[in-house]
Scaffold this motif. Structure first.
Motif, PDB file in Angstrom:
ATOM      1  N   ILE A   1      62.878  54.827 -21.686  1.00  0.00           N
ATOM      2  CA  ILE A   1      63.609  53.564 -21.564  1.00  0.00           C
ATOM      3  C   ILE A   1      64.732  53.824 -20.565  1.00  0.00           C
ATOM      4  O   ILE A   1      65.334  54.894 -20.567  1.00  0.00           O
ATOM      5  CB  ILE A   1      64.119  53.052 -22.927  1.00  0.00           C
ATOM      6  N   TYR A   2      64.958  52.883 -19.675  1.00  0.00           N
ATOM      7  CA  TYR A   2      65.893  53.101 -18.579  1.00  0.00           C
ATOM      8  C   TYR A   2      66.786  51.887 -18.365  1.00  0.00           C
ATOM      9  O   TYR A   2      66.454  50.768 -18.746  1.00  0.00           O
ATOM     10  CB  TYR A   2      65.152  53.431 -17.281  1.00  0.00           C
ATOM     11  N   ILE A   3      67.919  52.160 -17.733  1.00  0.00           N
ATOM     12  CA  ILE A   3      68.836  51.122 -17.276  1.00  0.00           C
ATOM     13  C   ILE A   3      68.952  51.284 -15.762  1.00  0.00           C
ATOM     14  O   ILE A   3      69.242  52.379 -15.275  1.00  0.00           O
ATOM     15  CB  ILE A   3      70.246  51.276 -17.887  1.00  0.00           C
ATOM     16  N   LEU A   4      68.714  50.205 -15.039  1.00  0.00           N
ATOM     17  CA  LEU A   4      68.848  50.224 -13.584  1.00  0.00           C
ATOM     18  C   LEU A   4      69.931  49.240 -13.164  1.00  0.00           C
ATOM     19  O   LEU A   4      70.112  48.200 -13.798  1.00  0.00           O
ATOM     20  CB  LEU A   4      67.536  49.820 -12.908  1.00  0.00           C
ATOM     21  N   LYS A   5      70.619  49.578 -12.086  1.00  0.00           N
ATOM     22  CA  LYS A   5      71.611  48.681 -11.497  1.00  0.00           C
ATOM     23  C   LYS A   5      71.156  48.355 -10.078  1.00  0.00           C
ATOM     24  O   LYS A   5      70.758  49.250  -9.334  1.00  0.00           O
ATOM     25  CB  LYS A   5      72.983  49.360 -11.483  1.00  0.00           C
ATOM     26  N   PHE A   6      71.229  47.078  -9.736  1.00  0.00           N
ATOM     27  CA  PHE A   6      70.780  46.579  -8.436  1.00  0.00           C
ATOM     28  C   PHE A   6      71.965  46.005  -7.666  1.00  0.00           C
ATOM     29  O   PHE A   6      72.650  45.117  -8.155  1.00  0.00           O
ATOM     30  CB  PHE A   6      69.725  45.487  -8.631  1.00  0.00           C
TER      31      PHE A   6
ATOM     32  N   ILE B   1      61.111  49.720 -19.879  1.00  0.00           N
ATOM     33  CA  ILE B   1      60.396  50.892 -20.379  1.00  0.00           C
ATOM     34  C   ILE B   1      59.276  51.232 -19.413  1.00  0.00           C
ATOM     35  O   ILE B   1      58.786  50.372 -18.684  1.00  0.00           O
ATOM     36  CB  ILE B   1      59.846  50.704 -21.808  1.00  0.00           C
ATOM     37  N   SER B   2      58.923  52.493 -19.413  1.00  0.00           N
ATOM     38  CA  SER B   2      57.869  52.964 -18.532  1.00  0.00           C
ATOM     39  C   SER B   2      57.314  54.264 -19.090  1.00  0.00           C
ATOM     40  O   SER B   2      58.000  54.958 -19.836  1.00  0.00           O
ATOM     41  CB  SER B   2      58.427  53.206 -17.137  1.00  0.00           C
TER      42      SER B   2
ATOM     43  N   SER C   1      59.065  42.039 -10.384  1.00  0.00           N
ATOM     44  CA  SER C   1      58.565  42.580 -11.645  1.00  0.00           C
ATOM     45  C   SER C   1      59.725  42.829 -12.599  1.00  0.00           C
ATOM     46  O   SER C   1      60.754  43.366 -12.217  1.00  0.00           O
ATOM     47  CB  SER C   1      57.828  43.894 -11.368  1.00  0.00           C
ATOM     48  N   GLY C   2      59.558  42.422 -13.849  1.00  0.00           N
ATOM     49  CA  GLY C   2      60.574  42.655 -14.866  1.00  0.00           C
ATOM     50  C   GLY C   2      61.742  41.695 -14.811  1.00  0.00           C
ATOM     51  O   GLY C   2      62.789  41.949 -15.401  1.00  0.00           O
ATOM     52  N   ILE C   3      61.591  40.576 -14.128  1.00  0.00           N
ATOM     53  CA  ILE C   3      62.695  39.627 -13.934  1.00  0.00           C
ATOM     54  C   ILE C   3      63.304  39.167 -15.257  1.00  0.00           C
ATOM     55  O   ILE C   3      64.506  38.922 -15.343  1.00  0.00           O
ATOM     56  CB  ILE C   3      62.268  38.421 -13.065  1.00  0.00           C
ATOM     57  N   ASN C   4      62.532  39.102 -16.313  1.00  0.00           N
ATOM     58  CA  ASN C   4      63.057  38.649 -17.607  1.00  0.00           C
ATOM     59  C   ASN C   4      64.030  39.638 -18.234  1.00  0.00           C
ATOM     60  O   ASN C   4      64.774  39.279 -19.145  1.00  0.00           O
ATOM     61  CB  ASN C   4      61.914  38.368 -18.583  1.00  0.00           C
ATOM     62  N   GLU C   5      64.038  40.875 -17.761  1.00  0.00           N
ATOM     63  CA  GLU C   5      64.947  41.886 -18.297  1.00  0.00           C
ATOM     64  C   GLU C   5      66.157  42.110 -17.400  1.00  0.00           C
ATOM     65  O   GLU C   5      66.949  43.010 -17.640  1.00  0.00           O
ATOM     66  CB  GLU C   5      64.203  43.209 -18.514  1.00  0.00           C
ATOM     67  N   PHE C   6      66.323  41.307 -16.369  1.00  0.00           N
ATOM     68  CA  PHE C   6      67.490  41.394 -15.483  1.00  0.00           C
ATOM     69  C   PHE C   6      68.609  40.504 -16.023  1.00  0.00           C
ATOM     70  O   PHE C   6      68.345  39.411 -16.533  1.00  0.00           O
ATOM     71  CB  PHE C   6      67.152  40.872 -14.082  1.00  0.00           C
ATOM     72  N   ARG C   7      69.856  40.960 -15.867  1.00  0.00           N
ATOM     73  CA  ARG C   7      71.034  40.171 -16.193  1.00  0.00           C
ATOM     74  C   ARG C   7      72.095  40.475 -15.139  1.00  0.00           C
ATOM     75  O   ARG C   7      72.026  41.485 -14.431  1.00  0.00           O
ATOM     76  CB  ARG C   7      71.614  40.530 -17.571  1.00  0.00           C
TER      77      ARG C   7
ATOM     78  N   LYS D   1      58.939  52.775 -30.134  1.00  0.00           N
ATOM     79  CA  LYS D   1      60.384  53.021 -30.195  1.00  0.00           C
ATOM     80  C   LYS D   1      61.074  52.490 -28.940  1.00  0.00           C
ATOM     81  O   LYS D   1      62.135  51.858 -29.025  1.00  0.00           O
ATOM     82  CB  LYS D   1      60.660  54.524 -30.352  1.00  0.00           C
ATOM     83  N   ALA D   2      60.493  52.715 -27.775  1.00  0.00           N
ATOM     84  CA  ALA D   2      61.081  52.227 -26.521  1.00  0.00           C
ATOM     85  C   ALA D   2      61.164  50.697 -26.523  1.00  0.00           C
ATOM     86  O   ALA D   2      62.194  50.129 -26.146  1.00  0.00           O
ATOM     87  CB  ALA D   2      60.266  52.726 -25.332  1.00  0.00           C
ATOM     88  N   ARG D   3      60.117  50.032 -26.971  1.00  0.00           N
ATOM     89  CA  ARG D   3      60.125  48.554 -27.027  1.00  0.00           C
ATOM     90  C   ARG D   3      61.165  48.046 -28.027  1.00  0.00           C
ATOM     91  O   ARG D   3      61.826  47.034 -27.783  1.00  0.00           O
ATOM     92  CB  ARG D   3      58.740  48.015 -27.376  1.00  0.00           C
TER      93      ARG D   3
END
Length: 124
Positions: free
Chosen positions: A7-12, A31-32, A101-107, A77-79
């Motif tokens: 599970i990861y946190i990315l900053k854009f 998650i990946s 990809s993954g737009i729903n998990e962006f804030r 667990k990751a989910r």
């Protein structure tokens, strides 16, 4: 043997697209399998090969930074952790012209969201 997930946190930072409703950086939880580096690399490969409407993250943002990651988790667990963090972050709070990809998990990024995510990641 079952596959290991992370599970990861990315900053854009540095949006280069056509239109977005904020000038602030964005934060993403995801998650990946394997690790966050693999997810970032695969995002570019998959978007370029399979989905003409899906823009790779690195083409849309100047900088994609791995803030934190925890590896060696089961997919369940990751989910579970991802769901808790997204619940704490609240609903999506920006709009963007492009699809990624993954737009729903962006804030929209703020230090409180980063802190919440880090706290939950290390509760495993």
């Amino acid at each position: 043997m079952s596959r290991s997930y992370c599970i990861y946190i990315l900053k854009f930072n540095g949006y280069k697209g056509k239109k977005i409703s904020t000038q602030n950086p964005l934060i993403k939880i995801g998650i990946s399998y394997d690790n966050a580096e693999t997810r970032i690399r695969n995002n570019s490969i998959i978007a370029n090969q399979d989905r003409s409407d899906d823009i790779p993250w690195k083409e849309l943002f100047d900088k994609v930074t791995i803030v934190e990651q925890v590896t060696g988790l089961s997919q369940t667990k990751a989910r579970e952790i991802e769901k808790k963090i997204l619940s704490k972050w609240g609903t999506k709070d920006f709009t963007m012209n492009e699809y990624v990809s993954g737009i729903n998990e962006f804030r929209i990024y703020n230090i409180d969201r980063e802190t919440i995510a880090k706290q939950h990641l290390w509760m495993v």
